[in-house]
Design a protein around this motif. Structure first.
Motif, PDB file in Angstrom:
ATOM      1  N   HIS A   1       0.745  -1.196  -0.042  1.00 16.92           N
ATOM      2  CA  HIS A   1      -0.472   0.274   0.184  1.00 16.92           C
ATOM      3  C   HIS A   1       1.245   1.737   0.248  1.00 16.92           C
ATOM      4  CE1 HIS A   1      -3.642   2.543   1.409  1.00 16.92           C
ATOM      5  NE2 HIS A   1      -3.058   3.394   1.505  1.00 16.92           N
ATOM      6  N   GLU A   2       1.840   1.026   0.925  1.00 14.91           N
ATOM      7  CA  GLU A   2       2.648   2.108   1.075  1.00 14.91           C
ATOM      8  C   GLU A   2       3.666   2.046  -0.412  1.00 14.91           C
ATOM      9  OE1 GLU A   2       2.270   4.434   3.260  1.00 14.91           O
ATOM     10  OE2 GLU A   2       0.752   3.163   4.156  1.00 14.91           O
TER      11      GLU A   2
ATOM     12  N   HIS B   1       1.643   4.511  -2.616  1.00 10.52           N
ATOM     13  CA  HIS B   1       1.517   5.896  -2.300  1.00 10.52           C
ATOM     14  C   HIS B   1       2.462   7.211  -3.297  1.00 10.52           C
ATOM     15  CE1 HIS B   1      -1.765   6.607  -0.236  1.00 10.52           C
ATOM     16  NE2 HIS B   1      -1.557   5.661   1.245  1.00 10.52           N
TER      17      HIS B   1
ATOM     18  N   CYS C   1      -1.030   6.075   7.972  1.00 12.19           N
ATOM     19  CA  CYS C   1      -2.392   5.560   6.865  1.00 12.19           C
ATOM     20  C   CYS C   1      -2.614   4.301   8.227  1.00 12.19           C
ATOM     21  CB  CYS C   1      -2.155   5.166   6.142  1.00 12.19           C
ATOM     22  SG  CYS C   1      -1.281   5.237   4.061  1.00 12.19           S
TER      23      CYS C   1
ATOM     24  N   GLU D   1      -5.972   6.610  -1.110  1.00  8.09           N
ATOM     25  CA  GLU D   1      -6.205   5.006  -0.360  1.00  8.09           C
ATOM     26  C   GLU D   1      -6.855   4.507  -0.761  1.00  8.09           C
ATOM     27  OE1 GLU D   1      -4.291   5.500   3.044  1.00  8.09           O
ATOM     28  OE2 GLU D   1      -4.428   7.451   2.367  1.00  8.09           O
TER      29      GLU D   1
END
Ligand SMILES: [Zn+2]
Length: 292
Positions: free
Chosen positions: A80-81, A84, A100, A120
């Protein structure tokens, strides 16, 4: 790899998979991060947050922060990071630093115009797509023509993701119209469905409908039940005058009161429907003829 112009998580993952066609399964997400300019992955100790990213405006390098927890959760947070970090349109609230929460990591939809929620959702889509790449998933799901919750733990282990992350992806990728409902202590927490599956009328945090197989136990923990027919009205809207589809349910109790519930819709066969109409017509005609 030139990733400067990618606009969507899908395009981004496609580019990565083109550059890394032999990416092993489970995806070595930490190695992949290092290849993509993440200098380090460190423990995150800020309370209330699951993951973070420290970077500069040019995104020349980044440091991923992740809470020290179960491996499958760590892997999803790291992915997920990384999302980003790689999406040029993702700009943090605080310069150079994303943070987050666990609710961000579960987010599957964003309110219109909410930039932060959209970021997100995109980071989650990226994480799902990179940890469960479509070509590998298609291959792994070859033996899953008939949907069953029994497939979820095996696939989750194979890709080293959580059962819920796999359930979400499974619901989307399966050819049959299905939905997977996550339950906890008699309540519906959330559900994931294929686009072709109708709108699910049961709201989040509402009790599991009384007519559901869920309440017809006992169901053994860790074992997916047999399928049973249920009234479609329990879960979906059935319009009056329309032939109701056949809806099957399967339950799969997990640990600590959690569970998965599969809804499998059997749409009325168009040919069969036409036959029914013809039969109806022929009877009507027959009766009229007799009366005369
Ligand atoms: Zn995030």
């Amino acid at each position: 790899m030139d990733l400067a112009d990618v606009g969507s998580p899908e395009a981004l993952v496609r580019l990565i998979l083109q550059a890394e066609p032999d990416l092993p399964i489970p995806v070595p997400i930490e190695d992949l991060c290092r290849q993509l300019d993440i200098a380090a992955i460190q423990d995150l100790e800020t309370d209330g947050f699951e993951g973070g990213l420290i970077t500069d405006a040019e995104r020349s390098a980044g440091i991923i922060l992740v809470k020290n927890t179960m491996e499958v959760r760590r892997r999803f947070t790291i992915a997920h990071e990384l999302g980003h970090f790689l999406m040029p349109s993702h700009v943090p609230d605080q310069a150079g630093r994303f943070l987050c929460k666990s609710s961000d990591l579960r987010r599957t939809s964003a309110r219109e115009g909410d930039r932060r929620e959209r970021m997100e959702v995109e980071a989650n889509r990226f994480a799902s797509l990179i940890l469960m790449p479509a070509p590998a998933l298609r291959q792994a799901m070859r033996g899953c023509t008939e949907p069953s919750l029994q497939h979820i733990p095996t696939l989750a282990r194979q890709f080293n993701v959580s059962r819920e992350a796999m359930a979400r992806t499974y619901a989307h990728y399966h050819d049959e119209p299905i939905a997977i409902v996550v339950t906890h202590d008699g309540k519906v927490l959330r559900h994931y469905k294929k686009l072709s599956f109708p709108f699910v009328t049961c709201r989040n945090n509402a009790p599991v409908p009384a007519g559901s197989l869920y309440h017809r136990g006992p169901h053994e923990r860790g074992i997916a039940s047999d399928f049973a027919v249920c009234l479609p009205e329990n879960w979906i809207e059935v319009r009056r005058g329309e032939r109701a589809p056949v809806l099957y349910e399967q339950v799969y109790p997990q640990r600590e009161g959690f569970g998965l519930l599969l809804l499998h819709l059997e749409l009325p066969d168009e040919e069969e429907e036409a036959e029914d109409r013809e039969m109806e017509e022929s009877w009507r005609v027959g009766f009229k003829a007799k009366r005369r």
